[in-house]
Every structure is written in structure tokens, then in C-alpha cells.
Design a protein around this motif. Sequence first.
Motif, mmCIF file in Angstrom:
data_model
loop_
_atom_site.group_PDB
_atom_site.id
_atom_site.type_symbol
_atom_site.label_atom_id
_atom_site.label_comp_id
_atom_site.label_asym_id
_atom_site.label_seq_id
_atom_site.Cartn_x
_atom_site.Cartn_y
_atom_site.Cartn_z
ATOM 1 N N LYS A 1 0.776 -1.212 -0.010
ATOM 2 C CA LYS A 1 0.123 -0.033 -0.014
ATOM 3 C C LYS A 1 0.997 1.168 -0.152
ATOM 4 N N LYS A 2 1.695 1.241 0.780
ATOM 5 C CA LYS A 2 2.757 2.574 0.875
ATOM 6 C C LYS A 2 3.436 2.773 -0.505
ATOM 7 N N ALA B 1 2.504 1.597 -3.636
ATOM 8 C CA ALA B 1 1.451 1.835 -4.366
ATOM 9 C C ALA B 1 1.211 3.479 -4.338
ATOM 10 N N ARG B 2 0.959 3.936 -3.159
ATOM 11 C CA ARG B 2 0.637 5.246 -2.947
ATOM 12 C C ARG B 2 1.869 6.306 -3.307
ATOM 13 N N HIS B 3 2.954 5.776 -3.264
ATOM 14 C CA HIS B 3 4.128 6.648 -3.571
ATOM 15 C C HIS B 3 4.158 6.754 -5.058
ATOM 16 N N TYR B 4 4.127 5.605 -5.813
ATOM 17 C CA TYR B 4 4.376 5.477 -7.228
ATOM 18 C C TYR B 4 3.248 5.856 -8.171
ATOM 19 N N THR C 1 -0.130 7.167 -9.714
ATOM 20 C CA THR C 1 -1.055 8.332 -9.677
ATOM 21 C C THR C 1 -2.057 8.178 -10.899
ATOM 22 N N ARG C 2 -3.080 8.736 -10.462
ATOM 23 C CA ARG C 2 -4.335 8.799 -11.494
ATOM 24 C C ARG C 2 -4.231 9.977 -12.305
ATOM 25 N N TYR D 1 -6.903 -2.530 -6.113
ATOM 26 C CA TYR D 1 -6.160 -1.641 -6.967
ATOM 27 C C TYR D 1 -6.835 -1.637 -8.469
ATOM 28 N N LYS E 1 -8.875 0.656 -11.218
ATOM 29 C CA LYS E 1 -8.066 1.919 -11.321
ATOM 30 C C LYS E 1 -7.170 1.970 -12.368
ATOM 31 N N TYR F 1 -3.598 3.580 -13.645
ATOM 32 C CA TYR F 1 -2.755 4.753 -13.277
ATOM 33 C C TYR F 1 -2.015 5.243 -14.285
#
Length: 212
Positions: free
Chosen positions: A51-52, A54-57, A59-60, A89, A92, A94
Motif C-alpha cells: 500500500k505504501k 502504491a501510494r508513492h508511485y 498516480t491517476r 487496485y 483504477k 494509473y
Amino acid sequence: MNKSTCIHYNPRYGWDLNSDANLEMRLFAKAQRRQVTILSYGCDLDHHTIKKIARHYLTRKKSTEAETTIEIRYDTYDANSNKHEESQYYWKTYFISERTLAAFLQALYRLPGTHIHCEFNVRGHFEVKLNGVEFSTRVLKALDYPSMYKEDLIGRYLLFIDTESPDNEMIRHKIHLLPKELQSLSLPLDSSQLQWELLVKDWIRAILRYDV
């Protein structure tokens, strides 16, 4: 396809695509290389770190920079049903650069599990019946190639026990207790429908027989 406008016969080497059709095919192939699903699968994945990362790299928002943007979907499958989070995920899309994709993959590779490229628009289900009981599997097309942007795309189908059928509960809960070779099934691209049915049934029979 309109034969008269898309292909022609060359007396030296036979049928060939016309220039416009060649360009169209190259553009289509290029677009396919700009779309990919990344799949992480295994037993007891490190979901907190995933999760960390994915949040870092991921973007939508589409970048306005000149660097080429790639459309990414990310999917996970944990053999341990108590830890698996369905399609957290996947639905979505990205938009990231090639450089960011490489960094994202490098971060994933440090974690437990297998992390691979899959075809962007291939994710479905395959069902079989055994003694009147219906079992379902999730299907993705795994892409096996060393260089995402230079090599020909050669793949295989990868199957997992899912939760689409209520009858799957009799096996889904014990997948993480099985040997690694039974936690998923890999099938060649040229397998026929009959081969699929036979091989998937054999796989599920082996899971049912396995004493945990």
C-alpha cells in the motif's frame, strides 16, 4: 479487413501489408506496449508495504511532461484468503512514466511474492463442474519477456482459485496451506478449450485430495 486496401501481393515474397496498414499495425502494437497490468501474487504478501509503495508511485493524473506515459493497472492475489483483498487496485487506471514504472517494480521486487507483467485488458474467469459442484478460477494473461519495450510479447495464462462461485469456499480457505505448485495454475496460450477443462479439473482434484 478490406483485402484490396490493406494487403497486396509481392511477387518476390508473397502477401504483405500495404504501407497504411503497416503503420496502423505498428501504432496498435506501440499502444499495447504502453498499457500493462502488474500482478503481485504469493502467500502472505506484505500488504502494508504494498500500500505504501502504491501510494508513492501510482498516480491517476496524466503527466504534462514530455516523457512517455504508460497506463498501469495493479492487481494482487494472496493465497491466504484471510489476507487477500479483492480487486483493491485493479479497477483504477494509473498513469506513470517508464522511469517511475521501473522504480515501482524495483520496490515490489524487494517484497515477498512474485511480481510480473500481465496483459492490460485480460482478466476473466473460467468455470468447471466436478460431480455437480461448480468451481471458478480467475484468469490473467501473464507476459514473459525480459524487456517490456523491445522484445516480442510471449505469454501464458495464469489461473487462481477465486470467490466467484460459492462452492469455491471448500478449497479457497486452504490454498495457502498447499505446496506452491498447487497455489496457481499456468497454461500455455495454445491450449484448447478441452485441454483447459481437463487441466483445471485435474488441478482442483489435486487441491481437494490434499490433506491439510
